[in-house]
Scaffold this motif. Structure first.
Motif, mmCIF file in Angstrom:
data_model
loop_
_atom_site.group_PDB
_atom_site.id
_atom_site.type_symbol
_atom_site.label_atom_id
_atom_site.label_comp_id
_atom_site.label_asym_id
_atom_site.label_seq_id
_atom_site.Cartn_x
_atom_site.Cartn_y
_atom_site.Cartn_z
ATOM 1 N N PRO A 82 22.690 -25.811 20.041
ATOM 2 C CA PRO A 82 23.074 -24.903 18.955
ATOM 3 C C PRO A 82 23.032 -25.609 17.601
ATOM 4 O O PRO A 82 23.221 -26.821 17.520
ATOM 5 C CB PRO A 82 24.516 -24.499 19.299
ATOM 6 C CG PRO A 82 24.754 -24.975 20.691
ATOM 7 C CD PRO A 82 23.816 -26.103 20.929
ATOM 8 N N GLY A 83 22.827 -24.822 16.546
ATOM 9 C CA GLY A 83 22.811 -25.393 15.206
ATOM 10 C C GLY A 83 24.094 -25.173 14.438
ATOM 11 O O GLY A 83 24.323 -25.822 13.423
ATOM 12 N N TYR A 84 24.923 -24.244 14.916
ATOM 13 C CA TYR A 84 26.151 -23.944 14.179
ATOM 14 C C TYR A 84 27.209 -25.012 14.445
ATOM 15 O O TYR A 84 27.376 -25.482 15.569
ATOM 16 C CB TYR A 84 26.659 -22.546 14.548
ATOM 17 C CG TYR A 84 25.823 -21.473 13.889
ATOM 18 C CD1 TYR A 84 26.151 -20.983 12.625
ATOM 19 C CD2 TYR A 84 24.674 -20.990 14.502
ATOM 20 C CE1 TYR A 84 25.362 -20.028 12.010
ATOM 21 C CE2 TYR A 84 23.872 -20.037 13.893
ATOM 22 C CZ TYR A 84 24.228 -19.554 12.643
ATOM 23 O OH TYR A 84 23.433 -18.622 12.030
ATOM 24 N N LEU A 85 27.937 -25.365 13.380
ATOM 25 C CA LEU A 85 28.843 -26.504 13.428
ATOM 26 C C LEU A 85 29.972 -26.326 14.438
ATOM 27 O O LEU A 85 30.516 -27.310 14.937
ATOM 28 C CB LEU A 85 29.439 -26.747 12.034
ATOM 29 C CG LEU A 85 28.420 -26.987 10.912
ATOM 30 C CD1 LEU A 85 29.123 -27.122 9.574
ATOM 31 C CD2 LEU A 85 27.583 -28.228 11.193
ATOM 32 N N ASP A 86 30.325 -25.087 14.745
ATOM 33 C CA ASP A 86 31.409 -24.829 15.699
ATOM 34 C C ASP A 86 31.083 -25.343 17.104
ATOM 35 O O ASP A 86 31.981 -25.517 17.923
ATOM 36 C CB ASP A 86 31.699 -23.330 15.786
ATOM 37 C CG ASP A 86 32.495 -22.834 14.596
ATOM 38 O OD1 ASP A 86 32.472 -23.508 13.556
ATOM 39 O OD2 ASP A 86 33.136 -21.778 14.704
ATOM 40 N N PHE A 87 29.790 -25.555 17.371
ATOM 41 C CA PHE A 87 29.382 -25.907 18.735
ATOM 42 C C PHE A 87 28.814 -27.331 18.792
ATOM 43 O O PHE A 87 27.896 -27.623 19.555
ATOM 44 C CB PHE A 87 28.383 -24.870 19.250
ATOM 45 C CG PHE A 87 28.914 -23.470 19.128
ATOM 46 C CD1 PHE A 87 29.883 -22.999 19.997
ATOM 47 C CD2 PHE A 87 28.503 -22.645 18.088
ATOM 48 C CE1 PHE A 87 30.418 -21.735 19.859
ATOM 49 C CE2 PHE A 87 29.027 -21.365 17.942
ATOM 50 C CZ PHE A 87 29.987 -20.908 18.831
ATOM 51 N N ALA A 88 29.421 -28.213 17.979
ATOM 52 C CA ALA A 88 28.984 -29.618 17.931
ATOM 53 C C ALA A 88 29.124 -30.293 19.291
ATOM 54 O O ALA A 88 28.340 -31.178 19.639
ATOM 55 C CB ALA A 88 29.790 -30.374 16.880
ATOM 56 N N GLY A 89 30.120 -29.886 20.078
ATOM 57 C CA GLY A 89 30.306 -30.466 21.408
ATOM 58 C C GLY A 89 29.086 -30.273 22.288
ATOM 59 O O GLY A 89 28.706 -31.171 23.066
ATOM 60 N N GLU A 90 28.445 -29.114 22.177
ATOM 61 C CA GLU A 90 27.237 -28.837 22.957
ATOM 62 C C GLU A 90 26.087 -29.754 22.532
ATOM 63 O O GLU A 90 25.313 -30.232 23.358
ATOM 64 C CB GLU A 90 26.836 -27.366 22.772
ATOM 65 C CG GLU A 90 27.828 -26.368 23.330
ATOM 66 C CD GLU A 90 27.788 -26.283 24.849
ATOM 67 O OE1 GLU A 90 26.761 -26.673 25.448
ATOM 68 O OE2 GLU A 90 28.772 -25.824 25.445
ATOM 69 N N VAL A 91 25.986 -29.997 21.233
ATOM 70 C CA VAL A 91 24.942 -30.901 20.722
ATOM 71 C C VAL A 91 25.152 -32.309 21.276
ATOM 72 O O VAL A 91 24.200 -32.977 21.697
ATOM 73 C CB VAL A 91 24.955 -30.926 19.179
ATOM 74 C CG1 VAL A 91 23.870 -31.862 18.651
ATOM 75 C CG2 VAL A 91 24.768 -29.522 18.616
ATOM 76 N N LEU A 92 26.401 -32.746 21.301
ATOM 77 C CA LEU A 92 26.707 -34.088 21.809
ATOM 78 C C LEU A 92 26.374 -34.213 23.295
ATOM 79 O O LEU A 92 25.965 -35.280 23.758
ATOM 80 C CB LEU A 92 28.179 -34.411 21.563
ATOM 81 C CG LEU A 92 28.572 -34.532 20.086
ATOM 82 C CD1 LEU A 92 30.087 -34.621 19.933
ATOM 83 C CD2 LEU A 92 27.908 -35.745 19.447
ATOM 84 N N GLU A 93 26.544 -33.124 24.046
ATOM 85 C CA GLU A 93 26.158 -33.146 25.462
ATOM 86 C C GLU A 93 24.656 -33.349 25.599
ATOM 87 O O GLU A 93 24.196 -34.153 26.420
ATOM 88 C CB GLU A 93 26.576 -31.828 26.128
ATOM 89 C CG GLU A 93 28.076 -31.694 26.316
ATOM 90 C CD GLU A 93 28.486 -30.352 26.906
ATOM 91 O OE1 GLU A 93 29.646 -30.236 27.341
ATOM 92 O OE2 GLU A 93 27.654 -29.412 26.927
ATOM 93 N N GLY A 94 23.887 -32.620 24.788
ATOM 94 C CA GLY A 94 22.433 -32.729 24.871
ATOM 95 C C GLY A 94 21.920 -34.090 24.446
ATOM 96 O O GLY A 94 21.073 -34.696 25.112
ATOM 97 N N ILE A 95 22.443 -34.602 23.335
ATOM 98 C CA ILE A 95 21.956 -35.875 22.793
ATOM 99 C C ILE A 95 22.314 -37.041 23.708
ATOM 100 O O ILE A 95 21.607 -38.042 23.756
ATOM 101 C CB ILE A 95 22.508 -36.092 21.363
ATOM 102 C CG1 ILE A 95 21.689 -37.147 20.609
ATOM 103 C CG2 ILE A 95 23.965 -36.492 21.369
ATOM 104 C CD1 ILE A 95 20.414 -36.634 20.046
ATOM 105 N N ARG A 96 23.404 -36.889 24.492
ATOM 106 C CA ARG A 96 23.836 -37.984 25.375
ATOM 107 C C ARG A 96 22.795 -38.298 26.442
ATOM 108 O O ARG A 96 22.641 -39.462 26.846
ATOM 109 C CB ARG A 96 25.180 -37.624 26.021
ATOM 110 C CG ARG A 96 25.676 -38.639 27.062
ATOM 111 C CD ARG A 96 25.950 -39.989 26.449
ATOM 112 N NE ARG A 96 26.348 -40.995 27.422
ATOM 113 C CZ ARG A 96 25.507 -41.780 28.087
ATOM 114 N NH1 ARG A 96 24.191 -41.667 27.889
ATOM 115 N NH2 ARG A 96 25.939 -42.675 28.939
#
Length: 692
Positions: A82-96
Motif C-alpha cells: 500500500p502507498g497510504y501512510l496508515d498502512f506502513a506496517g504492510e510495507v515493512l512486511e513486504g520490504i523485509r
C-alpha cells in the motif's frame, strides 16, 4: 519447466506514494508474463493484488499481496504494498522479505512523501533500489522535472536507463540508453526497436552521459576511462549496471505507462537479468542469546522459514505467508517454532497470486509461499529444522497512537467484538486493543483514521459486528491541596440493635499515590478493632472524588478522635462514618483535578520544527529540548511534555503539518494539576454525564 532453484528467484517489493500506480504496474507485469489473461484495472476492482472487498470498495491497496510471475525462466515474486501512510506496517512486511525495491513515481506529481519513505525503508533494509516513473500516457507527465528531482534528492547513483521520446506533450516512444535504440510499444505491450530519430539524438546523448557518469562511479577503472574521455564499451556498461544494481551503487530509472504496458517489458528484462537473487546479500541477520549475528544463506542447508505476514480469513482460517530463508521446504516437513517451542507440520504449502492458491510440493531457498492453519505461529516467527535456538531479525512495526473507543451498536456484542479483534490483531501488528477497566470503554488504537475505519469495516464484513467509534474518555484524578479536619457520625435506631459510628479525621495531601492512613486516637475513643473499617471506608470513598467523580489520589488521613457505642457500634457503622467524614472534609480541602501528562518525542524535518512547536504550545505542551535525529539527516527530534487530553488527534494533525514526514512516540509520565479554566469544563462535562 524444470524445478526452480534459488538462482531463478527475484523478490521485488513495489513501493511508492499512494496513487502512483503500483497495483497497475503489477497488473501490467502479470499480463505481459501471461500470468493473467486480462489486464485488470483498479477503478474496475478486478486487479489481482487488490482482491479484498475493502480494497475493491475503496479503490486502493490496504495490504501487501504476493503476485509471482515467470519471465525468461526467472520467477519474479512481486510484493505489491500500500502507498497510504496508515498502512506502513504492510510495507515493512513486504520490504523485509524482498531482495530489491522498485519505487513507483507518478510522472505528473514527481517526488512525494511516499517516494521518500519508500527510499528510507529500502535503505534501512539494505536492499537495492530502482525507480519506475509512471503515467507517460498523460500529457501532464514531465520526465525531466521528475528525473532531476530524483537525482537532486537521492544522488548521482540515480541514472536513466529508459527515457521517453516526447513530441510536444505526447510520448511517441522510448529511448533505450544502453542499446541506443528507439522503442515503440504496441497495444499488446510488445516493443519494436529502431534507430533513434535524429531529432532525439541530442537528448539521448545527454542522458546517456548521465548514465555513464553513474556507471563510472562503480569502479576506479571506469572512472578513469570516463574522465579521460575514453569510450566505455557496451559490455562494460551492461556489467556495470548489473553489478551496480546488486551492490546498490546504481539506482536505475525506467519510465512508461503501466495501463498501456509501455516500458514494462524493458523493466521485466532488467529485473530478470540484473536484479539480485536471494543469495546476493550472502548473509541474514539472526538473533540468538548472545545478540545479533550474521548467518550465511545456504540453499542446501537446514530448512528455515520466516513468517512475514498473517491473514485472518473467516473461511480458510489463519493464513501464514513466509519466505524460505535457508534450505528447501517440502510438504509434510515438520518444523520447530523457535519463538515458543511449538512444532508445526507443513501439511500443505502453496504459492499464492492475489487470492488464487496453487499447492506445491516444495519451495526452494528464497521463494515465498503460504500455509494455512498453523497452530501457534504468528508474524515474525522463525520455524526451522535446526536444533539451534535463533530467530531471524523481526519486523519493527510502528506503534499506534491514534486511539478511539468502540461502541457496539447491538447489545451483548462485546464478546463477539473481542473475538474478531483478536483475530485481526494477529493479522495487523500496528493495531492495539484494550478493555479499559477505569473508563469502562473498549479502546482500539491504530496508525491513522483510515486505518481505524478499515478495521471497523473488517469487523463488520468478516465477523458480523457493527460498531461505531467515539472519543475515548480521559482517566482524570482528583486530590487535595490543604489540610482540614472533618467529622462523620453515623447514627441509626430502628428497633433492636442500632447503628453507631463516630470519627474525627484530619485530611491532608499525601506522599504516596493512594491512601496513607494513620491513627492517633487516645484513650480508646475508637477501639482498635474498628480502625480497619475506617480505612476501608475511606478507600471505598476515594473511588469517587467530590469535584467530578474521578478517583482521589495522594490522600493522607489521620483518625484522631471519635466515639463508639458498646452495643450499636459495628464495622459497617464506622465505614459509613468514615465516608461521611470524607464528604464533609474534602470539599473544604481545596480539591483539584489532575490529568495524565505524557512525554512526546516528535521527529520532523528541520524546516517544520517551528510549526510543530507552535502547535504544541496550543496544546498546552512544554518543550523540553531539541536535538538532531541520529541517523536521519535533515531531521530534528523535539521532546516535550503534553497533556494526554490534547493528544487525541495528534497523529492526524502531525501528518497534516508535516505532509506525512513526521513521526512521534507518546508515553504516560505522571499526573499534573489541570489549569482552572480547563478543569471547570471537565467538571461541567462530568456532571452533565452523571445527570444523563
Amino acid at each position: 519447466m524444470d524445478k526452480l532453484n534459488t538462482k531463478s528467484i527475484r523478490n521485488v517489493c513495489l513501493m511508492g506514494h499512494g496513487g502512483s500506480g503500483k497495483t497497475s504496474l503489477c497488473e501490467a507485469m502479470l499480463y505481459l508474463a501471461k500470468a493473467t489473461d486480462r489486464l485488470g484495472k483498479t477503478p474496475e476492482g478486478n486487479t489481482v493484488s487488490d482482491y479484498d472487498a475493502e480494497e475493491i470498495k475503496r479503490g486502493f491497496s490496504l495490504s501487501t499481496s504476493v503476485a509471482p510471475l515467470m519471465w525468461q525462466d526467472i520467477k519474479v515474486n512481486i510484493l505489491d504494498t500500500p502507498g497510504y501512510l496508515d498502512f506502513a506496517g504492510e510495507v515493512l512486511e513486504g520490504i523485509r522479505v524482498a531482495d530489491a525495491a522498485l519505487i513507483v513515481v507518478d510522472g505528473r506529481n514527481g517526488v512525494e512523501v511516499g517516494t521518500e519513505l519508500a527510499w528510507d525503508y529500502a535503505e534501512k533494509e539494505g536492499i537495492p533500489k530502482a525507480f519506475f516513473i509512471n503515467r507517460f500516457d498523460d500529457g501532464e507527465a514531465r520526465f525531466k522535472k521528475v528525473f532531476d528531482a530524483l537525482r537532486e534528492k537521492f544522488g548521482v547513483s540515480v541514472c536513466p536507463l529508459l527515457i521517453p521520446m516526447i513530441d510536444g506533450d505526447k510520448v511517441t516512444g522510448f529511448l533505450n540508453l544502453i542499446d541506443m535504440k528507439a522503442e515503440v510499444y504496441d497495444s499488446t505491450g510488445a516493443k519494436v526497436e529502431s534507430e533513434i530519430p535524429s531529432e532525439f539524438l541530442p537528448v539521448a546523448k545527454e542522458y546517456r552521459n548521465m548514465l555513464y557518469e553513474s556507471i563510472a562511479e562503480t569502479s576506479e577503472e571506469l572512472m578513469e576511462k570516463f574522465f579521460a574521455g575514453e569510450d566505455i564499451t557496451y559490455n562494460e556498461a551492461i556489467n556495470a549496471v548489473h553489478d551496480g544494481i546488486i551492490n546498490g551503487g546504481i539506482v536505475p530509472v525506467f519510465c512508461g505507462a503501466a495501463t498501456k504496458l509501455w516500458g514494462v517489458s524493458e523493466l521485466l528484462d532488467t529485473i530478470a537479468n540484473s536484479f539480485p537473487r536471494p543469495t546476493a546479500r550472502k548473509n541474514e541477520i539472526i538473533v540468538t542469546a548472545d545478540g545479533e549475528e550474521e548467518t550465511p544463506i545456504d540453499p542446501e542447508g537446514k530448512t528455515s522459514i520466516f513468517i512475514f505476514k498473517t491473514v485472518a480469513d473467516p473461511f480458510v482460517g489463519k493464513m501464514s505467508f513466509f519466505k524460505v530463508m535457508n534450505g528447501e521446504l517440502t510438504r509434510d516437513m515438520t518444523l520447530r517454532n523457535t519463538t515458543n517451542g511449538s512444532v508445526e507440520k507443513m501439511a500443505h504449502i502453496y504459492t499464492i497470486r492475489g487470492k488464487k492458491q496453487t499447492e506445491v510440493d516444495s519451495l526452494c531457498c528464497g521463494d515465498i509461499g503460504m500455509t494455512a492453519k498453523l497452530n501457534a505461529a504468528n508474524t515474525n516467527d522463525t520455524l526451522t529444522t535446526s536444533q539451534k535456538d535463533f530467530a531471524y531479525k523481526k519486523i519493527e512495526f510502528p506503534e499506534p497512537f491514534l486511539t478511539q473507543a468502540i461502541k457496539p451498536l447491538a447489545k451483548g456484542d462485546e464478546d463477539k467484538i473481542s473475538s474478531g479483534i483478536t483475530k485481526l490483531l494477529e493479522e495487523d501488528l500496528t493495531t492495539r486493543y484494550e478493555n479499559d477497566a477505569e473508563t469502562k470503554q473498549l479502546l482500539i488504537s491504530g496508525i491513522g483514521d483510515i486505518h481505524l475505519d478499515v478495521i471497523i469495516a473488517k469487523l463488520k464484513n468478516r465477523f458480523g459486528t457493527s460498531v461505531v467509534l467515539e472519543a475515548p474518555k480521559i482517566a482524570y484524578r482528583e486530590t487535595i491541596k490543604k489540610s482540614v479536619e472533618a467529622e462523620g457520625k453515623h447514627k441509626k435506631q430502628s428497633g433492636g440493635h442500632g447503628q453507631y459510628g463516630h470519627v474525627r479525621i484530619r485530611f491532608a495531601p499525601g506522599e504516596a499515590e493512594g491512601l496513607t492512613f494513620t491513627e492517633s486516637v487516645v484513650g480508646g475513643a475508637v477501639p482498635k478493632g474498628f480502625f480497619p473499617a475506617v480505612e476501608k471506608g475511606l478507600q471505598e470513598a476515594m473511588q469517587k472524588g467530590v469535584l467530578a467523580g474521578y478517583p482521589v489520589v495522594n490522600l493522607a488521613a489521620d483518625l484522631y478522635d471519635g466515639s463508639y457505642h458498646d452495643v450499636d457500634s459495628s464495622e459497617m457503622s464506622f465505614k459509613l462514618a468514615a465516608n461521611l467524614a470524607y464528604k464533609d472534609g474534602l470539599p473544604r480541602a481545596n480539591p483539584v483535578l489532575l490529568e495524565p501528562v505524557g512525554t512526546l518525542n516528535c521527529t520532523v524535518p528541520d524546516s517544520m520544527v517551528g510549526d510543530v512547536i507552535g502547535d504544541l504550545n496550543k496544546r498546552r505542551g512544554r518543550v523540553l529540548g531539541m536535538e538532531a535525529t541520529p541517523g536521519k539527516k535533515g531531521y530534528t527530534t523535539v521532546q516535550a511534555e503534553v497533556p494526554k487530553a490534547e493528544m487525541m488527534d495528534y497523529p492526524i494533525a502531525l501528518r497534516a503539518t508535516t505532509q506525512g514526514r513526521g513521526s512521534f512516540t507518546f508515553y504516560f509520565e505522571r499526573y499534573e494539576e489541570v489549569p482552572a479554566q480547563v478543569a471547570q469544563k471537565v467538571i461541567d462535562e462530568a456532571k452533565k454525564n452523571q445527570e444523563e
